[in-house]
Enzyme design. Sequence first.
Site, short mmCIF file in Angstrom:
data_model
loop_
_atom_site.label_atom_id
_atom_site.label_comp_id
_atom_site.label_asym_id
_atom_site.label_seq_id
_atom_site.Cartn_x
_atom_site.Cartn_y
_atom_site.Cartn_z
N GLU B 63 2.96 -11.82 -0.85
CA GLU B 63 3.20 -12.55 0.36
C GLU B 63 2.41 -13.41 1.29
O GLU B 63 1.41 -14.21 0.60
CB GLU B 63 3.34 -11.94 2.34
CG GLU B 63 4.48 -10.54 1.65
CD GLU B 63 4.19 -9.55 3.00
OE1 GLU B 63 5.33 -9.19 3.41
OE2 GLU B 63 3.07 -9.11 3.35
N LYS B 76 -2.54 -16.94 4.89
CA LYS B 76 -3.30 -15.36 3.88
C LYS B 76 -2.21 -15.08 2.42
O LYS B 76 -1.23 -15.35 2.98
CB LYS B 76 -3.78 -13.94 4.45
CG LYS B 76 -3.75 -13.17 3.81
CD LYS B 76 -4.50 -11.95 4.81
CE LYS B 76 -2.94 -11.27 5.34
NZ LYS B 76 -3.97 -9.88 5.46
N THR B 91 -3.86 -0.95 -3.68
CA THR B 91 -2.47 -1.46 -2.99
C THR B 91 -2.50 -2.83 -2.26
O THR B 91 -1.74 -3.61 -2.70
CB THR B 91 -2.15 -0.44 -2.19
OG1 THR B 91 -2.43 1.14 -2.37
CG2 THR B 91 -0.53 -0.35 -0.78
N ALA B 146 -7.49 3.62 2.23
CA ALA B 146 -8.33 2.51 2.03
C ALA B 146 -8.88 2.18 3.77
O ALA B 146 -9.75 0.66 4.13
CB ALA B 146 -7.73 0.86 1.14
N GLN B 147 -7.83 1.76 4.34
CA GLN B 147 -8.09 1.90 5.82
C GLN B 147 -8.09 2.49 6.95
O GLN B 147 -8.29 1.55 7.60
CB GLN B 147 -6.96 1.30 6.23
CG GLN B 147 -6.35 0.68 7.36
CD GLN B 147 -6.78 -0.68 7.85
OE1 GLN B 147 -7.87 -0.65 8.81
NE2 GLN B 147 -7.06 -1.61 7.26
N GLY B 233 4.17 1.17 8.54
CA GLY B 233 5.27 0.83 8.29
C GLY B 233 5.69 -0.62 8.72
O GLY B 233 5.14 -1.31 9.75
N ASP B 234 5.35 -0.91 7.56
CA ASP B 234 5.08 -2.59 7.45
C ASP B 234 5.75 -3.24 6.59
O ASP B 234 5.62 -5.04 6.47
CB ASP B 234 3.03 -2.82 7.13
CG ASP B 234 3.11 -2.23 5.59
OD1 ASP B 234 3.55 -1.40 4.71
OD2 ASP B 234 1.84 -2.52 5.15
N LYS B 238 9.93 0.57 4.50
CA LYS B 238 8.47 1.98 4.61
C LYS B 238 8.78 1.96 6.28
O LYS B 238 7.75 1.19 6.93
CB LYS B 238 7.88 0.85 4.46
CG LYS B 238 6.12 1.85 3.74
CD LYS B 238 5.03 1.38 2.99
CE LYS B 238 4.09 1.51 3.07
NZ LYS B 238 3.43 0.92 4.24
N SER B 299 2.79 -1.71 14.11
CA SER B 299 2.03 -2.83 13.91
C SER B 299 2.23 -2.90 12.35
O SER B 299 2.32 -2.46 11.58
CB SER B 299 0.46 -2.58 13.60
OG SER B 299 -0.18 -3.35 12.83
N VAL B 300 2.67 -4.47 11.75
CA VAL B 300 3.61 -4.80 10.53
C VAL B 300 1.45 -5.79 10.10
O VAL B 300 1.99 -6.52 9.39
CB VAL B 300 4.04 -6.17 10.75
CG1 VAL B 300 5.17 -4.79 10.98
CG2 VAL B 300 4.58 -6.95 11.93
#
Lengths: 346, 346
Positions: B63, B76, B91, B146-147, B233-234, B238, B299-300
Amino acid sequence: MQPSDKALVPFVSVDNMMRLIHHVGIEQMITELAAEIEADFKRWELFDKTPRVAAHSPHGVIELMPTSDGEAYGFKYVNGHPKNTTEGLQTVTAFGLLADVYTGYPTLLTEMTMLTALRTAATSALVGKYLAPKGATTMAMIGNGAQSEFQCLAFKALCGIDTVRLYDLDPRATGKCATNLAGKGLTVVSCKTAEEAIEGAQIITTCTADKKYATILTDNMVGPGVHINAIGGDCPGKTELHRDILLRSDIFVEYPEQTRIEGEIQALEPDHPVTEMWQVITGKAQGRRDAQQITLFDSVGFAIEDFSALRYIKKAIEGTAFFEPLDMLADPDDPRDLFGMLMRAK
Amino acid sequence: MQPSDKALVPFVSVDNMMRLIHHVGIEQMITELAAEIEADFKRWELFDKTPRVAAHSPHGVIELMPTSDGEAYGFKYVNGHPKNTTEGLQTVTAFGLLADVYTGYPTLLTEMTMLTALRTAATSALVGKYLAPKGATTMAMIGNGAQSEFQCLAFKALCGIDTVRLYDLDPRATGKCATNLAGKGLTVVSCKTAEEAIEGAQIITTCTADKKYATILTDNMVGPGVHINAIGGDCPGKTELHRDILLRSDIFVEYPEQTRIEGEIQALEPDHPVTEMWQVITGKAQGRRDAQQITLFDSVGFAIEDFSALRYIKKAIEGTAFFEPLDMLADPDDPRDLFGMLMRAK
């Protein structure tokens, strides 16, 4: 701490791009780029095609041009700020990136200001090979800015042009272009008017940079049989040719959805017939029909050409010193342990 | 030949980003990022907003997320490849760029894998500050990838959380997260089930990575009064939460046009009411109404948050050694003389 191989993205700086161009040879590199672009035009249908994503401002435009063939993904960042030249800056600067569709990891970052000049010239001359009248020897080069020398050498290398006739509103630009082309195997004629420049030219290339509807060529200037390579009309509100020329020409484009917004044909009805170059190159559509026909390549530059150029560079730098590894991607040993990687770096 | 100043783009490598984070301090940096994001949410209306430009493949997504405030332009590059972890890869990897709208010249290139983890955590905790129940002390952290550590520290720094309850399908991920959080000022409880993790938690953060419709939380697990911070869920297809939870919650989003495609609310009718966070932050809309209400931040991740982070980094590296100049832009002395620059480099 050494980042892993996957985290290192090969980066081609401006300096390394220039070294690479000299290493390969400029005409040879344009020829090889044209072959790469031609091969991608032949598989046009499998590409993800989307009009560029443009951010317009009163000062200029910043664009992202992504595409993918399903295996590699590429995009180019490019700006267009015609007012920049008055401030000693480039109208267009660019860089590009390739990534692996399978992992999403970038695989190449490169300057693309130089590379765009080469790929634009390569595309123009590739199209010229299909559309210019047989035996063309002379090109009028109207607009003698940053792109002009590359265009002249590309048409020499791919279309056999031996003479270029230069014209620019600013005689200093013509002088610069003529000086740069000296000793490059072309007969260079500096002209004082656009009319003079197109005398005896079978190919007319227009490449001016004003962001407005301009009329570089008027209808009565263009005789039968010529091929017009229109580079400069490439964003909304920016065209170079009088509408009547368009109406007398058979028009060839890269990607109609984009060209109708950005090209010369924004001056025409949205359903005015155009031919897509990939169809000419694959033999699905006719190119030049006869010696009287005016062919017009309404070029705006498309993402697939940048993709071809990026893939070419990726191959060209393999095993050379024309790149440096860039520590751009965090890649911890355990992919879930980004935080641990950060803590261990302390 | 030395490239000119304009041609050199400050580049923040992964290594330099980690140095910068440690130099500032991780909680301090998250706090400062949250302040930057909050300030940009307050001027939300002046930003160019466009849903991200996504290239989907069977393997994942790549993206581009551009935005601009009229003075600076940022984008980004980010991929999302959930299958990558099984191959030892991230990921998500990302890098970003800032440019000057006035000239179109890039002014910053930076790694954004680390930075995205920080800005995502900063955004979550900033929203938590507005929506979490008063006096919240305990957060359930479901999904310990990772987050996760960044989320825990952000809620500690911004919302006063003192206890985190960890759960992941893979106990090794929980172990990793607990180890990383040891000595960071949080009481860390490793749990064997999601049900156990949410016991006594006023805030529930879900951050799992499978690209499918999953049900991390079912309806009967969620009691009144909690704040749910749904990160995972982003993208289309998903999600993490059972639809019934959504129906019982007041839903807050970044940018509805994007969230309806990518967030949890893709499971709801397209006209299901949601509240935009910028309106809560500016006082135009109500945040948490009462102690019984379930608030859900769907949040996405939006381009403006990255823009805030990029601008923060540009300021943070000024006068430091946490960057290197990258020779990325061809910038000849005479902007029309790109070819001459190339020839002189020979």
